[in-house]
Scaffold this active site. Sequence first.
Site, PDB file in Angstrom:
ATOM      1  N   ARG A  50       0.830  -1.210   0.000  1.00 49.41           N
ATOM      2  CA  ARG A  50       0.000   0.000   0.000  1.00 49.41           C
ATOM      3  C   ARG A  50       0.867   1.264   0.000  1.00 49.41           C
ATOM      4  O   ARG A  50       0.936   1.992  -0.981  1.00 49.41           O
ATOM      5  CB  ARG A  50      -0.932  -0.033   1.228  1.00 49.41           C
ATOM      6  CG  ARG A  50      -2.070   0.964   1.196  1.00 49.41           C
ATOM      7  CD  ARG A  50      -1.695   2.376   1.521  1.00 49.41           C
ATOM      8  NE  ARG A  50      -1.087   2.553   2.843  1.00 49.41           N
ATOM      9  CZ  ARG A  50      -0.515   3.683   3.230  1.00 49.41           C
ATOM     10  NH1 ARG A  50      -0.469   4.733   2.427  1.00 49.41           N
ATOM     11  NH2 ARG A  50       0.036   3.780   4.428  1.00 49.41           N
ATOM     12  N   ASP A  51       1.570   1.526   1.081  1.00 51.75           N
ATOM     13  CA  ASP A  51       2.319   2.785   1.174  1.00 51.75           C
ATOM     14  C   ASP A  51       3.430   2.804   0.126  1.00 51.75           C
ATOM     15  O   ASP A  51       3.745   3.860  -0.439  1.00 51.75           O
ATOM     16  CB  ASP A  51       2.927   2.927   2.587  1.00 51.75           C
ATOM     17  CG  ASP A  51       3.177   4.371   2.980  1.00 51.75           C
ATOM     18  OD1 ASP A  51       3.306   5.217   2.079  1.00 51.75           O
ATOM     19  OD2 ASP A  51       3.261   4.655   4.186  1.00 51.75           O
ATOM     20  N   HIS A  93       5.411   4.701  12.550  1.00 56.37           N
ATOM     21  CA  HIS A  93       5.360   4.613  11.074  1.00 56.37           C
ATOM     22  C   HIS A  93       6.337   5.667  10.554  1.00 56.37           C
ATOM     23  O   HIS A  93       6.017   6.848  10.500  1.00 56.37           O
ATOM     24  CB  HIS A  93       3.912   4.900  10.639  1.00 56.37           C
ATOM     25  CG  HIS A  93       3.680   4.945   9.160  1.00 56.37           C
ATOM     26  ND1 HIS A  93       2.921   4.010   8.486  1.00 56.37           N
ATOM     27  CD2 HIS A  93       4.081   5.827   8.206  1.00 56.37           C
ATOM     28  CE1 HIS A  93       2.858   4.317   7.201  1.00 56.37           C
ATOM     29  NE2 HIS A  93       3.563   5.425   7.009  1.00 56.37           N
ATOM     30  N   HIS A  99       8.967   7.137   7.797  1.00 61.77           N
ATOM     31  CA  HIS A  99       9.581   7.213   6.468  1.00 61.77           C
ATOM     32  C   HIS A  99      11.058   7.566   6.670  1.00 61.77           C
ATOM     33  O   HIS A  99      11.438   8.188   7.668  1.00 61.77           O
ATOM     34  CB  HIS A  99       8.838   8.232   5.600  1.00 61.77           C
ATOM     35  CG  HIS A  99       7.506   7.712   5.132  1.00 61.77           C
ATOM     36  ND1 HIS A  99       7.314   7.186   3.880  1.00 61.77           N
ATOM     37  CD2 HIS A  99       6.318   7.597   5.776  1.00 61.77           C
ATOM     38  CE1 HIS A  99       6.061   6.774   3.767  1.00 61.77           C
ATOM     39  NE2 HIS A  99       5.423   7.008   4.909  1.00 61.77           N
ATOM     40  N   CYS A 134       5.024   9.279  -0.446  1.00 63.30           N
ATOM     41  CA  CYS A 134       3.644   9.723  -0.291  1.00 63.30           C
ATOM     42  C   CYS A 134       3.332  10.680  -1.424  1.00 63.30           C
ATOM     43  O   CYS A 134       4.068  11.651  -1.643  1.00 63.30           O
ATOM     44  CB  CYS A 134       3.424  10.409   1.055  1.00 63.30           C
ATOM     45  SG  CYS A 134       1.744  11.061   1.203  1.00 63.30           S
ATOM     46  N   ASN A 148       9.001   4.039   3.493  1.00 61.09           N
ATOM     47  CA  ASN A 148       9.101   3.709   4.917  1.00 61.09           C
ATOM     48  C   ASN A 148      10.432   3.023   5.157  1.00 61.09           C
ATOM     49  O   ASN A 148      11.037   2.487   4.250  1.00 61.09           O
ATOM     50  CB  ASN A 148       8.000   2.702   5.303  1.00 61.09           C
ATOM     51  CG  ASN A 148       6.633   3.286   5.172  1.00 61.09           C
ATOM     52  OD1 ASN A 148       6.086   3.344   4.086  1.00 61.09           O
ATOM     53  ND2 ASN A 148       6.079   3.731   6.273  1.00 61.09           N
TER      54      ASN A 148
HETATM   55  P1  HMG Z   1     -13.092  14.436  -2.190  1.00 62.23           P
HETATM   56  O1  HMG Z   1     -12.918  14.862  -3.615  1.00 62.23           O
HETATM   57  O2  HMG Z   1     -13.161  15.507  -1.159  1.00 62.23           O
HETATM   58  O3  HMG Z   1     -14.346  13.461  -2.028  1.00 62.23           O
HETATM   59  O4  HMG Z   1     -11.918  13.442  -1.843  1.00 62.23           O
HETATM   60  P2  HMG Z   1     -15.854  13.621  -2.366  1.00 62.23           P
HETATM   61  O5  HMG Z   1     -16.590  12.872  -1.315  1.00 62.23           O
HETATM   62  O6  HMG Z   1     -16.198  15.058  -2.643  1.00 62.23           O
HETATM   63  O7  HMG Z   1     -16.007  12.807  -3.746  1.00 62.23           O
HETATM   64  C1  HMG Z   1     -15.402  13.242  -4.964  1.00 62.23           C
HETATM   65  C2  HMG Z   1     -15.329  12.058  -5.940  1.00 62.23           C
HETATM   66  O8  HMG Z   1     -14.489  11.047  -5.388  1.00 62.23           O
HETATM   67  C3  HMG Z   1     -16.665  11.387  -6.212  1.00 62.23           C
HETATM   68  O9  HMG Z   1     -16.587  10.834  -7.520  1.00 62.23           O
HETATM   69  C4  HMG Z   1     -16.669  10.236  -5.229  1.00 62.23           C
HETATM   70  O10 HMG Z   1     -17.481   9.165  -5.617  1.00 62.23           O
HETATM   71  C5  HMG Z   1     -15.213   9.821  -5.255  1.00 62.23           C
HETATM   72  P3  HMG Z   1     -17.200  11.610  -8.799  1.00 62.23           P
HETATM   73  O11 HMG Z   1     -18.636  11.816  -8.452  1.00 62.23           O
HETATM   74  O12 HMG Z   1     -16.428  12.901  -8.900  1.00 62.23           O
HETATM   75  O13 HMG Z   1     -16.943  10.660  -9.920  1.00 62.23           O
HETATM   76  N1  HMG Z   1     -14.804   9.160  -3.998  1.00 62.23           N
HETATM   77  C6  HMG Z   1     -14.295   7.922  -3.925  1.00 62.23           C
HETATM   78  N2  HMG Z   1     -14.019   7.007  -4.857  1.00 62.23           N
HETATM   79  C7  HMG Z   1     -13.510   5.841  -4.438  1.00 62.23           C
HETATM   80  N3  HMG Z   1     -13.257   5.559  -3.133  1.00 62.23           N
HETATM   81  C8  HMG Z   1     -13.526   6.450  -2.179  1.00 62.23           C
HETATM   82  C9  HMG Z   1     -14.068   7.689  -2.569  1.00 62.23           C
HETATM   83  N4  HMG Z   1     -14.447   8.786  -1.863  1.00 62.23           N
HETATM   84  C10 HMG Z   1     -14.904   9.671  -2.760  1.00 62.23           C
HETATM   85  N5  HMG Z   1     -13.273   6.156  -0.893  1.00 62.23           N
HETATM   86  C11 HMG Z   1     -10.903  11.650  -0.655  1.00 62.23           C
HETATM   87  C12 HMG Z   1     -11.756  12.906  -0.543  1.00 62.23           C
HETATM   88  C13 HMG Z   1     -10.466  11.268   0.745  1.00 62.23           C
HETATM   89  C14 HMG Z   1     -11.731  10.538  -1.254  1.00 62.23           C
HETATM   90  C15 HMG Z   1      -9.693  11.962  -1.545  1.00 62.23           C
HETATM   91  O14 HMG Z   1      -9.064  13.096  -1.043  1.00 62.23           O
HETATM   92  C16 HMG Z   1      -8.713  10.834  -1.635  1.00 62.23           C
HETATM   93  O15 HMG Z   1      -9.000   9.780  -2.170  1.00 62.23           O
HETATM   94  N6  HMG Z   1      -7.504  11.043  -1.144  1.00 62.23           N
HETATM   95  C17 HMG Z   1      -6.478  10.006  -1.228  1.00 62.23           C
HETATM   96  C18 HMG Z   1      -5.466  10.233  -0.190  1.00 62.23           C
HETATM   97  C19 HMG Z   1      -4.478   9.092  -0.176  1.00 62.23           C
HETATM   98  O16 HMG Z   1      -4.743   7.965  -0.523  1.00 62.23           O
HETATM   99  N7  HMG Z   1      -3.238   9.427   0.286  1.00 62.23           N
HETATM  100  C20 HMG Z   1      -2.229   8.477   0.459  1.00 62.23           C
HETATM  101  C21 HMG Z   1      -2.516   7.571   1.624  1.00 62.23           C
HETATM  102  S1  HMG Z   1      -2.223   8.342   3.197  1.00 62.23           S
HETATM  103  C22 HMG Z   1      -0.547   8.097   3.487  1.00 62.23           C
HETATM  104  O17 HMG Z   1       0.154   7.608   2.649  1.00 62.23           O
HETATM  105  C23 HMG Z   1      -0.020   8.452   4.837  1.00 62.23           C
HETATM  106  C24 HMG Z   1       0.229   7.232   5.735  1.00 62.23           C
HETATM  107  O18 HMG Z   1       1.116   6.321   5.112  1.00 62.23           O
HETATM  108  C25 HMG Z   1       0.854   7.723   7.048  1.00 62.23           C
HETATM  109  C26 HMG Z   1       2.034   8.654   6.807  1.00 62.23           C
HETATM  110  O19 HMG Z   1       3.079   8.215   6.309  1.00 62.23           O
HETATM  111  O20 HMG Z   1       1.858   9.831   7.079  1.00 62.23           O
HETATM  112  C27 HMG Z   1      -1.074   6.505   6.074  1.00 62.23           C
HETATM  113 MG    MG Z   2       3.234   6.496   5.098  1.00 60.60          MG
END
Ligand code: HMG
Ligand code: MG
Length: 302
Positions: free
Chosen positions: A16-17, A208, A210, A241, A250
């Site tokens: 995933r990450d 966690h 990086h 990220c 990581n």
């Molecule tokens: P948004 O645009 O504010 O959401 O995104 P919305 O509710 O307004 O919906 C907009 C569109 O997205 C719609 O589709 C929804 O259906 C769709 P449209 O009508 O335009 O065709 N949608 C989705 N589709 C699939 N799955 C969903 C979903 N939700 C809405 N769950 C949202 C908000 C959170 C969805 C968006 O900002 C997003 O997907 N962000 C991704 C962030 C991400 O994955 N980041 C990387 C992971 S975090 C990380 O790596 C950190 C971590 O490792 C810890 C660290 O190291 O810090 C965990």
């Molecule tokens: Mg991370």
Amino acid sequence: MSTLPSHVRIVEVGPRDGLQNEKQAVSAADKIALVHALQAAGLREIEVTSFVSPKWVPQMADNAQVMAGIQRRPGVRYSVLTPNLKGWEAALLTSADEIVVFGAASEAFSQRNINCSIAESIERFAPVAAAARAAGIKVRGAISCAVGCPYEGEIAPERVGLVARLMKEIGVQHVGVADTIGVGTPRKVQAALAQALQHYPLEEVSGHYHDTYGQALSNVYASLEVGISSFDTSVSGLGGCPYAKGATGNVATEDVVYLLHGLGLQTGIDLEALIDAGAAIRAALGQPNGSRVARALLAKRA
Ligand code: HMG
Ligand code: MG
């Protein structure tokens, strides 16, 4: 000298990450093969994919396909990221064992990563956590930018305490203190952990880290010193990220396992088999291995 925990839990987050940040397309078959190799190496917790918007993170668009393709092993927990109810509903259909809601200690990062404020994120997570708890599925929370933020700079440890408290209030059972951009050093990481520990017991807080600045292994050791026994790591150091420019993967799972085994701590992981898993995905990606331990032991084998 402080007593270190006797057993350490490793959550492998490479699929995933790691792969969420790959520029090139990675096939679902390669992702599934990676999960299979990891579980064969003895990993018991694997973060497989994210149920996020495919427009935001196209690399995880094959989430359901990957979950369906895994031949599950008894005793292995398969977790997935779910930022909102839509993600949760999709994750539930794939029988994930554990879900992760991901927030941040930085307002700017919360906006860039999940398009809402910290307060709004908690409102979105609350029904997700409630539904998962009702379904008997464990809920983890990630607190990004726990020591530093690419947009806001240094983050006060109290901000980690605040988010941990908010997560606790909505039923999140475990929190991961995440150094998203790898800027932390041991005392800063310990200060962030101490804040999370005001709201969660030792066994429900993980690190966690990086490795962008090469501090992650030191931060793992510093965490062990304060009793933390759970870490998210990424095989061969895969990753970064998408919303933290320049962030690298990581800390490599191989490097952490080597450290832990050297300290006489149990992980249940076969280091040689783990090295094979990392070497195989790096070969599929056509990339050098990001684990120092893997590079050293692969050179010795040759
Ligand atoms: P948004 O645009 O504010 O959401 O995104 P919305 O509710 O307004 O919906 C907009 C569109 O997205 C719609 O589709 C929804 O259906 C769709 P449209 O009508 O335009 O065709 N949608 C989705 N589709 C699939 N799955 C969903 C979903 N939700 C809405 N769950 C949202 C908000 C959170 C969805 C968006 O900002 C997003 O997907 N962000 C991704 C962030 C991400 O994955 N980041 C990387 C992971 S975090 C990380 O790596 C950190 C971590 O490792 C810890 C660290 O190291 O810090 C965990
Ligand atoms: Mg991370």
